[in-house]
Design a protein around this motif. Sequence first.
Motif: not given
Length: 230
Positions: A8, A12-13, A15-17
Amino acid sequence: MSLESQTVTLTDLQRWFSAERMNTYVRSAEVTGCDAVDLYVWNGRISKALLEDIAHVEVLLRNFISARLTLASGRDDWYKDDAQFRFNSSRTKRFENSVAEIEQQIRHTGKPVTPGRVIVNMSLGSWCFLLSSRLEQTVWKALRNPTNGGMPNYPLRKRLVFENHAKMMRDLRNRLSHQEHIVLDDLAAENRYLDEQYANLDWIARVIDPKAADWIHNQSRVMMVRTERP
């Protein structure tokens, strides 16, 4: 592929958060020379550790206030004794409305409305309200009255000091409950903030019951998690 075996990344973070949310961790990671992803994970862990302690102290505060007001009023539903405590002003019945809303929510669950259920559903904001200056001559007087149990562990008995400590706990809980960050760009400032918040929780517990304060301190994960900061 299991989650544990996945890599991860910061991307990624973001994009997610959201990238905006992650900016705080990126800046702090740059200053302290750690990984932003690790820092984000640690922030969640220290937040949850603090929330555990807050939960214990909040319930301790709630039961302390409720026990004193029960004795002062001679009734389990002391929150309806407006004649004695004057919760509601001539301009607003905010406290009364809050109680009525709690009672309605209990009815919706199909359970009978009892003082115990009402009291456990009162918000931390309500307990802070009971410590406010407008109730100094009623609620605070009842809290410090030795006949009702008094405040043997708080000889100063200054309402404003006690209220400020309770409000500090409320503000921290609100911050953590809204997923706001603990980490700061300045590590020294971050440590001071955590020291102050941890000491504040201990202060509240200790002036209510030193034995309870010792127990909360001994089971707390806060100091251990702090040592794990990236």
